[in-house]
Motif scaffolding. Structure first.
Motif, PDB file in Angstrom:
ATOM      1  N   GLN A 104       1.100  -1.444   0.116  1.00 26.06           N
ATOM      2  CA  GLN A 104       0.364  -0.139  -0.097  1.00 26.06           C
ATOM      3  C   GLN A 104       0.755   0.739  -0.404  1.00 26.06           C
ATOM      4  O   GLN A 104       0.822   2.200  -0.637  1.00 26.06           O
ATOM      5  CB  GLN A 104      -0.676   0.500   1.250  1.00 26.06           C
TER       6      GLN A 104
ATOM      7  N   SER B  94       0.439   3.897  -3.572  1.00 25.15           N
ATOM      8  CA  SER B  94      -0.172   5.328  -2.591  1.00 25.15           C
ATOM      9  C   SER B  94       0.812   6.141  -1.629  1.00 25.15           C
ATOM     10  O   SER B  94       0.060   7.501  -1.468  1.00 25.15           O
ATOM     11  CB  SER B  94      -1.740   4.975  -2.268  1.00 25.15           C
TER      12      SER B  94
ATOM     13  N   THR C  31       0.795   5.982   1.904  1.00 24.40           N
ATOM     14  CA  THR C  31       0.069   5.891   3.018  1.00 24.40           C
ATOM     15  C   THR C  31       1.262   5.081   4.245  1.00 24.40           C
ATOM     16  O   THR C  31       1.997   4.124   3.618  1.00 24.40           O
ATOM     17  CB  THR C  31      -0.833   4.935   2.891  1.00 24.40           C
TER      18      THR C  31
END
Length: 806
Positions: A479, A483, A485
């Protein structure tokens, strides 16, 4: 031969042999004629020219001596001739004690006679010997001796002549091979002879130089000065040195430095020239460089100085002076020991020692500003030798006081951070996705317990995670790379040593042009905290389970103001309230009787000497003694009252009271049973008292007539009676006494109930006692037609005496 031990003349003699080229067995054709000539003028068939080398004998020319190719130092007769330094002759070697054992005598060629002359050069050095030999005893005539003497002198002259020819050959080669210009010219400048350097350096063909004057090659501006130098030599000045520009074949000019010597009687000039064009250009460049360096040195923003090996400052630039607050003139009168604080003088001693030994030293130097504060210099100093036996140090430094303070602070901060990470067990990590390179800090390696030689790769780094931990980490990493994150998760790893360990992983992603290039973050060892949290959760769950299971016990917790924070199932069942109805409310206003609280407050106020009321009546004693057990009245939700036994204890956090815990049980039925038991006890005591009074009265009523029976039977027994009457009356008297004892025992029971019993210990005869008992029973036995017998052994020691009894 040890040269240091040899006399000076021997060393010079060997040096002469070396110069003559006689210390090696090199063919000497010019000397062979003398070896051939000697046997022709005398009747000795063999001749040899021997050289006395260094611990060896060299035969450089000889007639053919049968069986002899090379000689050892002890072969032949040269040593005897050289030792004498005169003509030596032995007519029969076998009769001469010095030669009879010589190898040339006892072995081939079996020499029986010899004669010889020493060979000397002009300096008088003994070079060797010229020897003639015979295989038969023989001697030389006077003429033969004279002829051999002449030949020996010619051999010495030839050796020296050959050397001079060789030297001339060397000079010729040196003349031709010299890189410098060598020439012979006259005072007009005509070149009579010149070497090849004129062609290689100046480029002129040999044919052109033969038709030119040396003045034709001189630069027009230097012609006059050159002519003046030639004039000086013409006037008799022996050797002069001068420089001028000489034209090359391509029209360029080279600067030549000449050394010339005239030969007045021939009118020749011998001159040697050196091309110093490059050197002169280098000197000019050096002068320019020195000028530029001096300008740079004096105007440089960096600190530059020069000092000797004693620390005396001999040169300094303005930047150095500004750094320490002195003028240049003041610094030139100072020593480094004056500029450096006393506490750093040991470092200065070490610096001066190192610069002498190593020639170059780099490091930090602490100087003291004129106003007293410390300045720190980063220096790079070099030792320079001036070529005249003196040395000095060139110093180049930068004032890094502010930078040093920042670096020291940064270092201190870094060390503090590292120590903090060590204590907090927090390590860093970084993963470069471009080259798939993973980095772990020292603490991270310690957390994973990997060995020092562990080769870290992304693959083996993930091997520390198993099952769901690996899946969870893969998910957050994927993740983050997609993105960006960040993540912060708690996972369990299996260390290199196989130990299960909880860690907190924090990670961030770094993107470049929309592509994740780097992941970085921290690892923290939270094993102890995690296990403590789990233990707390388990304890809390266990406590909740216990509280929920304690359905017969009321457990109520409050804060320090009496506000209810916990109301368990037992409390709900006991009081009829639901936990949500009372949580957050004052326990003492809804659960307790107001009158009871007021009375307890008055009681405690009287004991403590301070006013206590409200919730304080429940907390005063527990705060002093740690807990209090007391009976209270609870008011239930429906208004009914119950009696409880409640224990109140403080709830503490690090010795600070944060609340109170009240544990209560319903004792209403128990209190009722206690009241009933108390009433029953009172009734029993009344009944027991009446019984005791009745027995006492009855015993007194019965004893009065009984005493009459006992008294009159005693009187009857004292009268004259027959045996039978005597027995019967005695039985009656005995029975009456027994009845009286029974009545007294009944009175003792009354005394026992009243707690007033007293024992009357007396002696009694067991035989008599048993006889009286049997007499009492014998009448009833006879009435029933039974025979009763008392059988007591009078021989038993236990039954024949008296015992104590009541």
């Amino acid at each position: 031969m040890n040269e240091n031990a040899a006399p000076k003349s021997e060393m010079e003699r060997l040096r002469a042999l070396q110069e003559y080229g006689l210390l090696q067995l090199i063919p000497q054709p010019s000397l062979d004629q003398f070896s051939i000539l000697a046997p022709l003028i005398c009747h000795f068939p063999f001749s040899a020219i021997c050289i006395a080398g260094n611990d060896q004998q060299l035969i450089i020319s000889a007639t053919a001596v049968p069986g002899v190719q090379e000689t050892a130092p002890d072969w032949g007769f040269m040593q005897q001739i050289v030792h004498k330094g005169l003509f030596t002759e032995v007519t029969d070697t076998l009769n001469d004690p010095l030669t009879r054992d010589n190898k040339a005598v006892v072995a081939a060629p079996h020499i029986r006679a010899f004669a010889g002359f020493p060979l000397k050069d002009k300096q008088g050095f003994l070079l060797g010997a010229f020897i003639v030999m015979h295989t038969e005893p023989a001697s030389l005539s006077a003429n033969e001796q004279t002829a051999l003497s002449i030949i020996a002198e010619k051999i010495s002259d030839t050796i020296q002549t050959n050397r001079r020819k060789e030297e001339m050959h060397y000079f010729t080669r040196l003349f031709d091979l010299s890189e410098g210009l060598v020439c012979i010219t006259d005072f007009s400048g005509r070149l009579w002879q010149f070497n090849k350097a004129f062609t290689t350096v100046l480029g002129w063909p040999e044919a052109d130089l033969q038709t030119m004057s040396a003045l034709d090659l001189v630069h027009p501006d230097d012609t006059a000065s050159t002519a003046a130098e030639l004039s000086k030599m013409g006037e008799g000045q022996s050797t002069i040195s001068f420089s001028h520009r000489v034209r090359t074949s391509d029209g360029d000019y080279r600067l030549i430095q000449w050394v010339a010597t005239p030969e007045p009687h021939t009118g020749n000039i011998f001159a040697m020239g050196k091309d110093i064009t490059s050197e002169t250009r280098k000197e000019q460049a050096l002068i320019e460089s020195e000028t530029n360096a001096r300008t740079f040195f004096e105007n440089s923003l960096g600190m530059m100085c020069r000092h000797d090996l004693e620390g005396n400052i001999t040169y300094v630039n303005k930047a150095s002076a500004d750094s320490v607050g002195y003028s240049i003139e003041e610094l030139l009168q100072m020593n480094l020991y004056q500029l450096i604080p006393q506490q750093y003088h040991a470092d200065l001693d070490q610096y001066l020692s190192n610069i002498r030994l190593k020639g170059k030293v780099t490091g930090l130097m602490h100087t003291q500003h004129k106003k007293g504060y410390i300045r720190i210099w980063l220096f790079n100093n070099v030792l320079i030798n001036d070529g005249k036996g003196s040395a000095y140090v060139i110093g180049n430094a930068a004032d890094i006081t502010e930078r040093h303070e920042l670096e020291t602070d940064l270092k201190r901060t870094k060390e503090l951070l590292e120590r903090t990470n060590q204590v907090a067990r927090i390590g860093g990590w970084e993963f470069d996705l471009s080259n798939q390179r993973l980095y772990w800090s020292t603490v991270t390696c310690e957390i994973h317990e990997v060995p020092a030689d562990f080769l870290l790769t992304p693959e083996n780094a993930m091997s520390f995670y198993t099952d769901g931990n690996r899946t969870e980490l893969d998910a957050v990493v994927q993740q983050a790379t997609i993105s960006g994150t960040p993540w912060q998760i708690e996972l369990q790893i299996t260390t290199w040593r196989g130990r299960k360990l909880w860690i907190r992983s924090i990670g961030h992603a770094e993107f470049e042009d929309g592509v994740c290039k780097r992941l970085y973050g921290t690892f923290q060892d939270i094993d102890e905290k995690k296990k403590a949290d789990l233990a707390i959760q388990q304890s809390r769950q266990l406590l909740e389970d216990v509280l929920e299971s304690a359905s017969e016990v009321s457990i109520i917790a409050t804060d320090h103001e009496g506000i209810i924070t916990l109301f368990n199932k037992g409390a709900e069942r006991l009081l009829g309230y639901h936990a949500g109805e009372v949580t957050g409310k004052e326990s003492w206003t809804i659960l307790h009787a107001e009158e009871e609280i007021i009375n307890r407050g008055i009681e405690l106020s009287a004991i403590s000497g301070q006013h206590i009321e409200g919730f304080g009546v429940f907390t005063y004693v527990p705060e002093l003694e740690g807990s209090e057990r007391r009976e209270w009245t609870y008011i239930r939700k429906d208004g009914s009252q119950i009696i409880i036994s409640m224990v109140v204890t403080p709830i503490k956090d690090n010795a600070v009271i944060t609340g109170y815990l009240g544990i209560a049980v319903d004792i209403t039925e128990r209190k009722k049973a206690e009241r009933d038991l108390k009433e029953a006890k009172i009734q029993a005591e009344y009944a027991s008292k009446a019984k005791s009074e009745f027995l006492a009265n009855m015993s007194h009523e019965i004893r009065t007539p009984l005493n009459g029976v006992i008294g009159f039977t005693d009187l009857v027994l004292k009268t004259a009676l027959n045996e039978t009457q005597q027995q019967y009356v005695a039985i009656v008297n005995q029975s009456a006494n027994s009845l009286l004892s029974i009545i007294n025992d009944i009175l003792d029971f009354s005394k026992i109930e009243a707690g007033k019993i007293e024992l009357d210990i007396s002696k009694c005869d067991i035989y008599e006692f048993s006889s009286q008992a049997s007499d009492i029973l014998s009448f009833q036995a006879q009435q029933k037609g039974l025979e009763m017998l008392l059988n007591v052994s009078l021989n038993s020691p236990d039954l024949c005496g008296q015992i104590s009894s009541d």
